[in-house]
Design a protein around this motif. Structure first.
Motif, short mmCIF file in Angstrom:
data_model
loop_
_atom_site.label_atom_id
_atom_site.label_comp_id
_atom_site.label_asym_id
_atom_site.label_seq_id
_atom_site.Cartn_x
_atom_site.Cartn_y
_atom_site.Cartn_z
N LEU A 369 40.81 49.21 31.73
CA LEU A 369 41.16 48.92 30.33
C LEU A 369 41.63 47.49 30.12
CD1 LEU A 369 43.14 52.21 29.53
CD2 LEU A 369 40.80 51.66 28.87
N ILE A 370 42.09 46.84 31.19
CA ILE A 370 42.68 45.50 31.06
C ILE A 370 41.73 44.51 30.39
CG2 ILE A 370 43.39 43.48 32.40
CD1 ILE A 370 44.99 45.35 34.19
N PRO A 371 40.45 44.44 30.77
CA PRO A 371 39.57 43.45 30.11
C PRO A 371 39.52 43.60 28.60
CG PRO A 371 38.53 44.30 32.10
CD PRO A 371 39.74 45.15 31.86
N CYS A 372 39.46 44.85 28.13
CA CYS A 372 39.39 45.08 26.68
C CYS A 372 40.74 44.81 26.02
CB CYS A 372 38.94 46.51 26.41
SG CYS A 372 37.29 46.89 27.03
N LEU A 373 41.82 45.25 26.64
CA LEU A 373 43.15 45.04 26.06
C LEU A 373 43.52 43.56 26.06
CD1 LEU A 373 44.99 48.04 27.75
CD2 LEU A 373 44.66 47.74 25.28
N ALA A 374 43.00 42.81 27.02
CA ALA A 374 43.33 41.39 27.09
C ALA A 374 42.48 40.53 26.17
CB ALA A 374 43.16 40.89 28.52
N SER A 375 41.29 41.04 25.75
CA SER A 375 40.38 40.21 24.95
C SER A 375 39.96 40.84 23.64
CB SER A 375 39.12 39.93 25.77
OG SER A 375 38.45 41.15 26.08
N LEU A 419 51.25 49.25 34.64
CA LEU A 419 50.51 48.06 34.23
C LEU A 419 50.71 46.93 35.22
CD1 LEU A 419 48.84 46.32 32.31
CD2 LEU A 419 50.92 45.95 30.95
N LEU A 420 51.94 46.71 35.65
CA LEU A 420 52.18 45.61 36.58
C LEU A 420 51.50 45.88 37.93
CD1 LEU A 420 55.19 43.35 36.87
CD2 LEU A 420 54.18 44.20 38.97
N VAL A 421 51.50 47.15 38.37
CA VAL A 421 50.80 47.47 39.62
C VAL A 421 49.31 47.16 39.48
CG1 VAL A 421 50.17 49.33 41.21
CG2 VAL A 421 52.48 49.23 40.28
N HIS A 441 51.78 32.81 37.60
CA HIS A 441 51.92 32.64 36.16
C HIS A 441 50.71 33.20 35.41
CE1 HIS A 441 55.29 30.00 37.16
NE2 HIS A 441 55.65 30.08 35.90
N LYS A 442 49.54 33.13 36.01
CA LYS A 442 48.36 33.75 35.39
C LYS A 442 48.54 35.27 35.29
CE LYS A 442 44.32 30.80 36.09
NZ LYS A 442 42.97 30.70 36.70
N ARG A 443 49.04 35.86 36.37
CA ARG A 443 49.26 37.30 36.35
C ARG A 443 50.37 37.67 35.36
NH1 ARG A 443 46.14 39.62 40.14
NH2 ARG A 443 45.55 38.36 41.96
N ARG A 444 51.41 36.84 35.31
CA ARG A 444 52.48 37.08 34.33
C ARG A 444 51.92 37.03 32.91
NH1 ARG A 444 56.35 33.24 32.70
NH2 ARG A 444 54.50 31.93 32.41
N ASP A 445 51.10 36.03 32.63
CA ASP A 445 50.54 35.89 31.28
C ASP A 445 49.62 37.06 30.94
OD1 ASP A 445 51.91 33.52 31.12
OD2 ASP A 445 50.17 32.25 31.54
N LEU A 446 48.85 37.53 31.94
CA LEU A 446 47.97 38.68 31.70
C LEU A 446 48.79 39.92 31.39
CD1 LEU A 446 45.12 39.87 31.66
CD2 LEU A 446 45.31 40.22 34.14
N PHE A 447 49.88 40.13 32.13
CA PHE A 447 50.76 41.27 31.85
C PHE A 447 51.28 41.19 30.42
CE2 PHE A 447 54.93 43.17 31.41
CZ PHE A 447 54.81 44.39 32.04
N GLU A 451 50.51 43.91 27.50
CA GLU A 451 51.67 44.59 26.94
C GLU A 451 51.71 44.42 25.42
OE1 GLU A 451 56.50 44.66 27.73
OE2 GLU A 451 55.47 42.73 27.53
N SER A 452 51.48 43.20 24.96
CA SER A 452 51.49 42.93 23.51
C SER A 452 50.39 43.70 22.80
CB SER A 452 51.32 41.43 23.26
OG SER A 452 52.42 40.70 23.77
N SER A 453 49.20 43.79 23.42
CA SER A 453 48.10 44.53 22.81
C SER A 453 48.44 46.00 22.65
CB SER A 453 46.83 44.38 23.66
OG SER A 453 46.38 43.04 23.66
#
Length: 523
Positions: A369-375, A419-421, A441-447, A451-453
């Motif tokens: 789900l991460i690719p869709c939630l992130a973009s 999510l963090l795992v 920092h990239k992983r932090r930003d992705l989290f 999370e915001s989505s």
């Protein structure tokens, strides 16, 4: 890292007592005078160490040179009652020996001004080959008592008669000042007597950011000590030490020490048979995942994870490389070895193992789900391998919300942990010029983005949302008996509800009738 750069703690030359501590010690001395007792009273161990390091300590271990702890505790209580202060003390009872808590001798204990006071006599100990419980204990001298302890920094005494620190190993204070973890006696003999001292040495070393003595490390890594660890120390006690390390302030350093000393598979022992085979260096990968998780926790807002969530997260990260390794139990059922490690090797609660396994499973689902939630891209059914037909009747635009909603309803308030795992596993674009900090920092930003989505989709606390229609409603509307078909319709109706969060119960029932009618016509 050198001792000079590691050791940052200031050591006092003299112990400074609080008003409560001074009052307690004055009353102990007064008890001696009242009963005309010719007994030397000392404080032993951790309290002395912590006071020299200017740290608060609320556990005081009283060591007596010629009197049993229970007898002296009763005298103290009797004296306090005689001067009208008996109400300040709770308990003067005897605690039976408890080796799992490193209590090898019966101890008297009382609660006094919110301080835990234990009373025991100075002693010398002898051990037999197959037990960490002393086979013989007798009154000992202060020097004998100091030398039987696990570490020099824990072997110091404070003499309440002279208001002075006593260092019978002749190096406890210097090791404290130089930041070294050393055993009072030769380390191999110390560890063979009680192998749990290996894990305690690691825990105290990382807690105070002290350096492990080289001879200590050689002894801790030798086969004889490893065998003794397995033979003498209960799994419960090993699990307790590991839990204290994971919950402490230097979990990664503790696990790194366990790896460096080649103790990882002795501590986190595996079942006799498992598959697939574990690759060489897997333990280093375990610690690497733990390290990344630890660093991400500290990059994110401090309020992101509570203590319980942080503990589950660190265990889930540590065992992430083992998530697909299984072993066989009764009835040919295959179970993840992570369950064995937590329940059998560490003797932690079954609920803890279940939670870590749930986090591993949820992180796998989050990955898709991460690719869709992130973009904000639409999700296609082929993108996920766990949908069970849940999104067949859902519009493309609502698929991400539906599947994310189901996932959060499964994992509930630990969804940020899951999510963090999954962020640990998610591939991120890395170029040759990026250092480890940039990758973190990239992983932090992705989290933060994902999370915001999820929050924008209105899914935080979605597990608290009640279904618009119940199983009974479904049976009444569709004239069904309870069974798998009702369960299927319950899931489909929840999918519809997640896709249409502002619709009513009546509209959901209308959808149910209409969808069932179409299904019947197709049949």
């Amino acid at each position: 890292m050198s001792v000079a750069t590691q050791h940052v703690l200031q050591v006092r030359d003299k112990i400074k007592l609080s008003d409560i501590e001074r009052r307690i010690f004055d009353r102990l001395l007064a008890s001696l005078r009242h009963f005309n007792l010719q007994t030397q009273v000392r404080v032993a161990g951790g309290w002395v160490r912590d006071k020299l390091l200017a740290k608060d300590c609320y556990d005081i271990d009283i060591a007596l040179d010629n009197m049993m702890g229970t007898e002296f505790a009763h005298k103290v209580k009797e004296y306090l009652v005689s001067i009208g202060e008996g109400k300040d003390v709770r308990g003067d009872g005897k605690i039976k020996s408890n080796p799992d808590r490193s209590k090898h001798l019966e101890t008297a204990t009382m609660r006094w001004f919110d301080m835990q006071i234990d009373f025991v006599n100075l002693r010398s100990e002898e051990y037999i080959e197959n037990s960490r419980i002393p086979s013989k204990q007798s009154f000992g001298t202060p020097e004998e008592d100091a030398c039987r302890r696990d570490l020099t920094i824990n072997s110091l005494f404070y003499n309440i008669h002279t208001d002075s620190v006593e260092d019978y190993t002749k190096r406890g204070i210097s090791d404290l000042k130089s930041g070294r973890i050393v055993t009072p006696l030769p380390p191999k003999a110390t560890f063979l007597d009680d192998p749990l001292r290996v894990l305690r040495a690691i825990r105290f070393g990382v807690r105070f950011e002290f350096t492990l003595d080289e001879d200590l490390k050689v002894a801790a890594a030798c086969d004889d000590v490893k065998d003794a660890l397995a033979a003498k120390v209960s799994k419960e006690r090993i699990g307790k030490e590991v839990d204290l390390m994971i919950s402490g302030n230097q979990a990664v350093k503790a696990m790194t020490h366990i790896c460096d000393l080649t103790l990882f598979w002795n501590v986190f022992s595996l079942p006799p048979v498992f598959k697939p085979a574990i690759s060489d260096g897997c333990e280093r990968l375990c610690v690497a995942y733990l390290d990344t998780a630890w660093n991400l926790i500290h990059l994110l807002k401090e309020s992101t994870f509570k203590d319980k969530e942080r503990r589950f997260l660190l265990f889930a990260a540590l065992f992430l490389p083992l998530k697909n390794t299984t072993y066989q139990v009764k009835k040919a059922k295959m179970v993840p070895v992570v369950n064995y490690i937590i329940v059998d090797s560490l003797k932690q609660k079954g609920e803890d193992a279940k939670m870590v396994l749930d986090l591993h499973r949820a992180s796998h689902k989050f990955l898709s789900l991460i690719p869709c939630l992130a973009s904000n891209e639409d999700l296609q059914p082929d993108d996920v391998d766990w949908v069970r037909g849940l999104i067949d009747d859902v519009s493309i635009a609502s698929r991400v919300r539906v599947l994310t909603g189901f996932l959060l309803r499964e994992i509930k308030d630990l969804w940020r942990v899951a999510l963090l795992v999954s962020i640990l596993l998610h591939p991120i674009g890395i170029n040759d010029t990026e250092d480890e900090s940039s990758q973190l920092h990239k992983r932090r930003d992705l989290f933060n983005t994902v999370e915001s989505s999820i929050i924008k989709l209105g899914l935080d606390n979605v597990w608290e949302v009640k279904p618009l229609i119940s199983g009974e409603d479904i049976m009444n509307v569709l004239q069904l008996k309870e069974g798998p078909l009702v369960k299927e319709w319950k899931e489909k109706s929840m999918a519809w509800q997640l896709a249409n969060p502002f619709r009513t119960t009546e509209e959901c029932i209308d959808w149910l009738r209409e969808t069932n009618s179409k299904r019947v016509k197709l049949e």
